[in-house]
Write a protein that holds these residues in place. Structure first.
Motif, PDB file in Angstrom:
ATOM      1  N   ARG A  45     -57.469 -32.146 -14.899  1.00 48.90           N
ATOM      2  CA  ARG A  45     -57.646 -30.699 -15.069  1.00 48.90           C
ATOM      3  C   ARG A  45     -56.465 -30.049 -14.357  1.00 48.90           C
ATOM      4  N   LEU A  46     -55.646 -29.367 -15.158  1.00 51.39           N
ATOM      5  CA  LEU A  46     -54.347 -28.941 -14.652  1.00 51.39           C
ATOM      6  C   LEU A  46     -54.234 -27.437 -14.454  1.00 51.39           C
ATOM      7  N   GLY A  47     -53.386 -27.070 -13.518  1.00 50.27           N
ATOM      8  CA  GLY A  47     -52.916 -25.701 -13.384  1.00 50.27           C
ATOM      9  C   GLY A  47     -51.428 -25.732 -13.664  1.00 50.27           C
ATOM     10  N   ILE A  48     -50.947 -24.693 -14.357  1.00 50.37           N
ATOM     11  CA  ILE A  48     -49.514 -24.644 -14.642  1.00 50.37           C
ATOM     12  C   ILE A  48     -48.956 -23.359 -14.062  1.00 50.37           C
ATOM     13  N   SER A  49     -47.928 -23.511 -13.237  1.00 50.00           N
ATOM     14  CA  SER A  49     -47.279 -22.345 -12.673  1.00 50.00           C
ATOM     15  C   SER A  49     -45.990 -22.097 -13.446  1.00 50.00           C
ATOM     16  N   ALA A  50     -45.869 -20.897 -14.018  1.00 52.74           N
ATOM     17  CA  ALA A  50     -44.684 -20.583 -14.813  1.00 52.74           C
ATOM     18  C   ALA A  50     -44.157 -19.216 -14.390  1.00 52.74           C
ATOM     19  N   ASP A  51     -43.012 -19.188 -13.759  1.00 50.98           N
ATOM     20  CA  ASP A  51     -42.399 -17.914 -13.370  1.00 50.98           C
ATOM     21  C   ASP A  51     -40.927 -18.141 -13.064  1.00 50.98           C
ATOM     22  N   GLY A  52     -40.167 -17.077 -13.170  1.00 51.90           N
ATOM     23  CA  GLY A  52     -38.737 -17.164 -12.877  1.00 51.90           C
ATOM     24  C   GLY A  52     -38.473 -17.142 -11.383  1.00 51.90           C
ATOM     25  N   VAL A  53     -37.427 -17.830 -10.966  1.00 45.81           N
ATOM     26  CA  VAL A  53     -37.034 -17.873  -9.552  1.00 45.81           C
ATOM     27  C   VAL A  53     -35.542 -17.561  -9.487  1.00 45.81           C
ATOM     28  N   ASP A  54     -35.165 -16.620  -8.602  1.00 45.80           N
ATOM     29  CA  ASP A  54     -33.740 -16.336  -8.400  1.00 45.80           C
ATOM     30  C   ASP A  54     -33.132 -17.423  -7.533  1.00 45.80           C
ATOM     31  N   VAL A  55     -32.161 -18.128  -8.088  1.00 49.78           N
ATOM     32  CA  VAL A  55     -31.503 -19.135  -7.252  1.00 49.78           C
ATOM     33  C   VAL A  55     -30.279 -18.544  -6.551  1.00 49.78           C
ATOM     34  N   ASN A  56     -29.822 -17.399  -7.088  1.00 48.54           N
ATOM     35  CA  ASN A  56     -28.704 -16.696  -6.457  1.00 48.54           C
ATOM     36  C   ASN A  56     -29.228 -15.301  -6.150  1.00 48.54           C
ATOM     37  N   ARG A  57     -29.533 -15.030  -4.888  1.00 49.17           N
ATOM     38  CA  ARG A  57     -30.296 -13.849  -4.511  1.00 49.17           C
ATOM     39  C   ARG A  57     -29.859 -12.556  -5.214  1.00 49.17           C
ATOM     40  N   GLY A  58     -30.813 -11.920  -5.898  1.00 53.10           N
ATOM     41  CA  GLY A  58     -30.555 -10.617  -6.495  1.00 53.10           C
ATOM     42  C   GLY A  58     -29.787 -10.663  -7.814  1.00 53.10           C
ATOM     43  N   ASN A  59     -29.379 -11.843  -8.258  1.00 48.89           N
ATOM     44  CA  ASN A  59     -28.607 -11.928  -9.486  1.00 48.89           C
ATOM     45  C   ASN A  59     -29.434 -12.606 -10.573  1.00 48.89           C
ATOM     46  N   ARG A  60     -29.972 -11.792 -11.488  1.00 50.71           N
ATOM     47  CA  ARG A  60     -30.925 -12.334 -12.467  1.00 50.71           C
ATOM     48  C   ARG A  60     -30.256 -13.289 -13.450  1.00 50.71           C
ATOM     49  N   SER A  61     -28.923 -13.217 -13.559  1.00 52.80           N
ATOM     50  CA  SER A  61     -28.262 -14.120 -14.499  1.00 52.80           C
ATOM     51  C   SER A  61     -28.238 -15.547 -13.957  1.00 52.80           C
ATOM     52  N   HIS A  62     -28.631 -15.716 -12.713  1.00 55.98           N
ATOM     53  CA  HIS A  62     -28.693 -17.059 -12.151  1.00 55.98           C
ATOM     54  C   HIS A  62     -30.119 -17.461 -11.818  1.00 55.98           C
ATOM     55  N   SER A  63     -31.060 -16.990 -12.626  1.00 57.94           N
ATOM     56  CA  SER A  63     -32.441 -17.388 -12.352  1.00 57.94           C
ATOM     57  C   SER A  63     -32.791 -18.635 -13.170  1.00 57.94           C
ATOM     58  N   VAL A  64     -33.778 -19.358 -12.703  1.00 63.94           N
ATOM     59  CA  VAL A  64     -34.297 -20.502 -13.452  1.00 63.94           C
ATOM     60  C   VAL A  64     -35.814 -20.355 -13.558  1.00 63.94           C
ATOM     61  N   TRP A  65     -36.380 -20.999 -14.554  1.00 62.33           N
ATOM     62  CA  TRP A  65     -37.831 -21.007 -14.729  1.00 62.33           C
ATOM     63  C   TRP A  65     -38.350 -22.421 -14.527  1.00 62.33           C
ATOM     64  N   MET A  86     -45.927 -31.598 -10.115  1.00 60.80           N
ATOM     65  CA  MET A  86     -44.915 -32.130 -11.037  1.00 60.80           C
ATOM     66  C   MET A  86     -44.058 -31.013 -11.621  1.00 60.80           C
ATOM     67  N   LEU A  87     -42.762 -31.235 -11.610  1.00 61.96           N
ATOM     68  CA  LEU A  87     -41.844 -30.332 -12.296  1.00 61.96           C
ATOM     69  C   LEU A  87     -41.781 -30.782 -13.749  1.00 61.96           C
ATOM     70  N   SER A  88     -42.513 -30.067 -14.620  1.00 63.86           N
ATOM     71  CA  SER A  88     -42.634 -30.507 -16.013  1.00 63.86           C
ATOM     72  C   SER A  88     -41.469 -30.036 -16.863  1.00 63.86           C
ATOM     73  N   LEU A  89     -40.892 -28.920 -16.460  1.00 58.45           N
ATOM     74  CA  LEU A  89     -39.844 -28.316 -17.279  1.00 58.45           C
ATOM     75  C   LEU A  89     -38.997 -27.442 -16.364  1.00 58.45           C
ATOM     76  N   LEU A  90     -37.689 -27.399 -16.624  1.00 59.74           N
ATOM     77  CA  LEU A  90     -36.818 -26.508 -15.860  1.00 59.74           C
ATOM     78  C   LEU A  90     -35.930 -25.776 -16.859  1.00 59.74           C
ATOM     79  N   ILE A  91     -36.200 -24.476 -17.010  1.00 55.88           N
ATOM     80  CA  ILE A  91     -35.445 -23.691 -17.981  1.00 55.88           C
ATOM     81  C   ILE A  91     -34.341 -22.956 -17.237  1.00 55.88           C
TER      82      ILE A  91
END
Ligand SMILES: [Zn+2]
Length: 176
Positions: A45-65, A86-91
């Motif tokens: 029974r799974l939970g899936i967390s899906a949200d964007g994360v800024d890898v370069n602070r404040g710069n949305r063009s460098h976010s990953v999901w 588990m990291l199922s996907l990295l967008i």
């Protein structure tokens, strides 16, 4: 495998206390609706967390999901440990409406694992069994929910429940 059945074997139930996802109405609804699924406590029974994360602070063009999968069968002291998430996907980047393209293979796998399952070997009981899984919850904030549902909150159809029927006006000054 022993830890995966903890929720059905070793857990001490406290009536009226919500101490584990097993106590939730969602868990009980799966038991009710899919008794064959519920009869195998190793089914995930799974939970899936899906949200964007800024890898370069404040710069949305460098976010990953990162799409993270959590196994709620496990006891609380293991469930949220990094080793068991588990990291199922990295967008890479901000996918916007294209998120469907990235998620489709993942959702197809989830569907297959729910409908049919896969043959697995349980080293604890030393037997083959069919492993299935179900997604109990998806965890995200409202903007991420909008992206996942095709209802971005910055657009005219910002309500994920109403969709195209959303009542909306554009604010003349802010253009929002
Ligand atoms: Zn609405």
């Amino acid at each position: 495998m022993e830890d995966l059945t903890w929720h059905a074997t070793d857990r001490k139930v406290n009536i009226g206390v919500l101490s584990h996802p097993t106590d939730s109405p969602a868990w009980a609804a799966i038991d009710d609706k899919y008794p064959d699924f519920a009869s195998e406590p190793r089914n995930l029974r799974l939970g899936i967390s899906a949200d964007g994360v800024d890898v370069n602070r404040g710069n949305r063009s460098h976010s990953v999901w990162p799409i993270l999968t959590i196994i709620y069968n496990l006891p609380p002291w293991l469930c949220m440990k990094r080793k068991f998430i588990m990291l199922s996907l990295l967008i890479s980047g901000t996918p916007g409406n294209d998120i469907d393209v990235f998620l489709t293979p993942f959702i197809d796998d989830m569907q297959l694992l729910f409908d049919i399952g896969v043959e697995k070997y349980d080293a604890y009981t030393q037997e083959q069994f069919k492993l299935r899984e179900v997604v109990l919850w998806i965890i995200n904030d409202y903007p991420a929910l909008g992206t996942l549902s095709g209802c971005p909150y910055s657009g005219f159809q910002g309500c994920v429940l109403c969709g195209e029927e959303t009542h909306c006006i554009r604010l003349p000054k802010s253009k929002k």
